[in-house]
Design a protein around this motif. Sequence first.
Motif, PDB file in Angstrom:
ATOM      1  N   VAL A  50      52.314 -26.526  93.461  1.00 22.18           N
ATOM      2  CA  VAL A  50      53.841 -25.971  93.761  1.00 22.18           C
ATOM      3  C   VAL A  50      53.888 -24.778  94.067  1.00 22.18           C
ATOM      4  O   VAL A  50      53.295 -23.923  93.224  1.00 22.18           O
ATOM      5  CB  VAL A  50      54.408 -26.451  92.424  1.00 22.18           C
ATOM      6  CG1 VAL A  50      55.868 -25.794  92.627  1.00 22.18           C
ATOM      7  CG2 VAL A  50      54.614 -27.884  92.016  1.00 22.18           C
ATOM      8  N   GLY A  51      54.418 -24.350  95.211  1.00 24.48           N
ATOM      9  CA  GLY A  51      54.373 -22.874  95.523  1.00 24.48           C
ATOM     10  C   GLY A  51      55.537 -22.593  96.480  1.00 24.48           C
ATOM     11  O   GLY A  51      56.460 -23.746  96.718  1.00 24.48           O
ATOM     12  N   ALA A  60      63.818 -18.280  99.449  1.00 20.95           N
ATOM     13  CA  ALA A  60      62.382 -19.093  99.596  1.00 20.95           C
ATOM     14  C   ALA A  60      62.492 -20.260  99.979  1.00 20.95           C
ATOM     15  O   ALA A  60      63.258 -21.097 100.022  1.00 20.95           O
ATOM     16  CB  ALA A  60      62.085 -18.921  97.590  1.00 20.95           C
ATOM     17  N   VAL A  61      61.237 -20.741 100.427  1.00 20.39           N
ATOM     18  CA  VAL A  61      61.263 -21.969 101.101  1.00 20.39           C
ATOM     19  C   VAL A  61      59.782 -22.569 100.297  1.00 20.39           C
ATOM     20  O   VAL A  61      58.843 -21.819  99.985  1.00 20.39           O
ATOM     21  CB  VAL A  61      60.757 -21.951 102.602  1.00 20.39           C
ATOM     22  CG1 VAL A  61      62.088 -21.531 103.114  1.00 20.39           C
ATOM     23  CG2 VAL A  61      59.997 -21.149 102.907  1.00 20.39           C
ATOM     24  N   PRO A  62      59.672 -23.907 100.304  1.00 17.72           N
ATOM     25  CA  PRO A  62      58.641 -24.591  99.396  1.00 17.72           C
ATOM     26  C   PRO A  62      57.328 -24.589 100.192  1.00 17.72           C
ATOM     27  O   PRO A  62      57.300 -24.552 101.452  1.00 17.72           O
ATOM     28  CB  PRO A  62      59.076 -25.908  99.235  1.00 17.72           C
ATOM     29  CG  PRO A  62      59.942 -26.177 100.142  1.00 17.72           C
ATOM     30  CD  PRO A  62      60.737 -25.064 100.494  1.00 17.72           C
ATOM     31  N   LEU A  63      56.166 -24.319  99.524  1.00 16.05           N
ATOM     32  CA  LEU A  63      54.953 -24.428 100.183  1.00 16.05           C
ATOM     33  C   LEU A  63      54.165 -25.380  99.204  1.00 16.05           C
ATOM     34  O   LEU A  63      53.552 -25.188  98.271  1.00 16.05           O
ATOM     35  CB  LEU A  63      54.061 -23.064  99.908  1.00 16.05           C
ATOM     36  CG  LEU A  63      54.611 -21.849 100.658  1.00 16.05           C
ATOM     37  CD1 LEU A  63      53.685 -20.611 100.408  1.00 16.05           C
ATOM     38  CD2 LEU A  63      54.621 -22.258 102.435  1.00 16.05           C
ATOM     39  N   LYS A  96      63.870 -20.661  91.506  1.00 14.27           N
ATOM     40  CA  LYS A  96      64.633 -22.039  91.838  1.00 14.27           C
ATOM     41  C   LYS A  96      64.112 -22.902  92.997  1.00 14.27           C
ATOM     42  O   LYS A  96      63.922 -24.068  92.722  1.00 14.27           O
ATOM     43  CB  LYS A  96      66.083 -21.508  92.247  1.00 14.27           C
ATOM     44  CG  LYS A  96      66.949 -21.115  91.167  1.00 14.27           C
ATOM     45  CD  LYS A  96      68.376 -20.863  91.794  1.00 14.27           C
ATOM     46  CE  LYS A  96      68.473 -19.783  92.846  1.00 14.27           C
ATOM     47  NZ  LYS A  96      70.009 -19.413  93.225  1.00 14.27           N
ATOM     48  N   CYS A  97      63.233 -22.388  93.517  1.00 14.79           N
ATOM     49  CA  CYS A  97      62.623 -22.875  94.621  1.00 14.79           C
ATOM     50  C   CYS A  97      61.344 -23.771  94.111  1.00 14.79           C
ATOM     51  O   CYS A  97      61.100 -24.818  94.418  1.00 14.79           O
ATOM     52  CB  CYS A  97      61.885 -22.116  95.723  1.00 14.79           C
ATOM     53  SG  CYS A  97      61.228 -22.955  97.317  1.00 14.79           S
ATOM     54  N   VAL A 113      58.021  -9.719 101.467  1.00 22.28           N
ATOM     55  CA  VAL A 113      57.682 -11.084 101.201  1.00 22.28           C
ATOM     56  C   VAL A 113      56.658 -11.384 100.309  1.00 22.28           C
ATOM     57  O   VAL A 113      55.885 -10.598  99.936  1.00 22.28           O
ATOM     58  CB  VAL A 113      57.282 -11.651 102.865  1.00 22.28           C
ATOM     59  CG1 VAL A 113      58.487 -11.749 103.918  1.00 22.28           C
ATOM     60  CG2 VAL A 113      55.947 -10.976 103.366  1.00 22.28           C
ATOM     61  N   TYR A 114      56.472 -12.726  99.692  1.00 22.25           N
ATOM     62  CA  TYR A 114      55.896 -12.901  98.664  1.00 22.25           C
ATOM     63  C   TYR A 114      55.427 -14.406  98.895  1.00 22.25           C
ATOM     64  O   TYR A 114      56.098 -15.276  99.270  1.00 22.25           O
ATOM     65  CB  TYR A 114      56.767 -13.038  97.359  1.00 22.25           C
ATOM     66  CG  TYR A 114      57.716 -11.841  97.309  1.00 22.25           C
ATOM     67  CD1 TYR A 114      57.344 -10.754  96.192  1.00 22.25           C
ATOM     68  CD2 TYR A 114      58.931 -11.708  97.958  1.00 22.25           C
ATOM     69  CE1 TYR A 114      58.172  -9.684  96.167  1.00 22.25           C
ATOM     70  CE2 TYR A 114      59.627 -10.686  97.834  1.00 22.25           C
ATOM     71  CZ  TYR A 114      59.456  -9.421  96.815  1.00 22.25           C
ATOM     72  OH  TYR A 114      60.144  -8.457  96.849  1.00 22.25           O
ATOM     73  N   VAL A 115      54.179 -14.769  98.086  1.00 21.41           N
ATOM     74  CA  VAL A 115      53.824 -16.144  97.926  1.00 21.41           C
ATOM     75  C   VAL A 115      53.849 -16.318  96.163  1.00 21.41           C
ATOM     76  O   VAL A 115      53.289 -15.592  95.728  1.00 21.41           O
ATOM     77  CB  VAL A 115      52.320 -16.357  98.513  1.00 21.41           C
ATOM     78  CG1 VAL A 115      51.842 -17.743  97.930  1.00 21.41           C
ATOM     79  CG2 VAL A 115      52.235 -16.246  99.837  1.00 21.41           C
TER      80      VAL A 115
END
Length: 252
Positions: A217-218, A208-211, A147-148, A106-108
């Motif tokens: 933007v993350g 990936a999902v947006p943060l 892309k996210c 998993v990644y941020v």
Amino acid sequence: MALKPEPTVSFQSVQYVLRVLETISNHRGGVTEEQIARETGLPPAHLAPMLDMLRSEGYVEQVTDGAYGIGDSLVLLGSGHEQQRAIEEKIQATLTELRDSVGAAVYVSRYIDGEVRITQYADGPLTPKVNEYVDFRFAAHASAVGKCLLTQLDRDGRRDHLSRHKITRFTSRTITSEQLLFSKLDSQPATVPVLDLQEYAVGTVCAAVPLTAGAAVGCLALSMPVEHAHRLRSAADALNRSAAPMALSLTL
């Protein structure tokens, strides 16, 4: 870089959570769920699961039966020069737990100064991170992470990025048309994880999902070998459920 005008679900959740935390911090002796609902205007059906999440993350605690106060995690995050280290440690611990629960690396990732950057990740012997054979900065059009992040930019922001990092074919599945790429980004629902099905690397699938909170933007992402692709949807759903508390950590 300009953002798309409509807020994401993560952004909305973070704003509501911050409102709840502010209300709780204003009542040093503790405050009931009913009082929090009155002061924030949030319906009990939304507030209850939010308080459960904040308790599990250590941001609030139940000081008496039915009353909530500020938790140890929030106190630690507000401790001056130690704040950044505390945030990074909390995010790393969350990533490690998420890695173990979804069975994937998993990644941020953040979009910083016009570039895609992986800021933290958690992998392991059974959950290896993706082989970054091409720098992620040059592969935003092909990776789930990229892309996210691009979905959170407006068209001018996307065009600026692609003017600096040309679309390149990495696999037979890579989108090489800017028009098709933008169409897919525009039609991507905010609540649905962005997928990479061997577009960046043969043998690897990602989600990936947006943060998104404020101007930042993350995204939160995962990767796994293609032979585990049958688990991708359930793992991506778990990723989505972790987005709001992760975005909150980044905001604080």
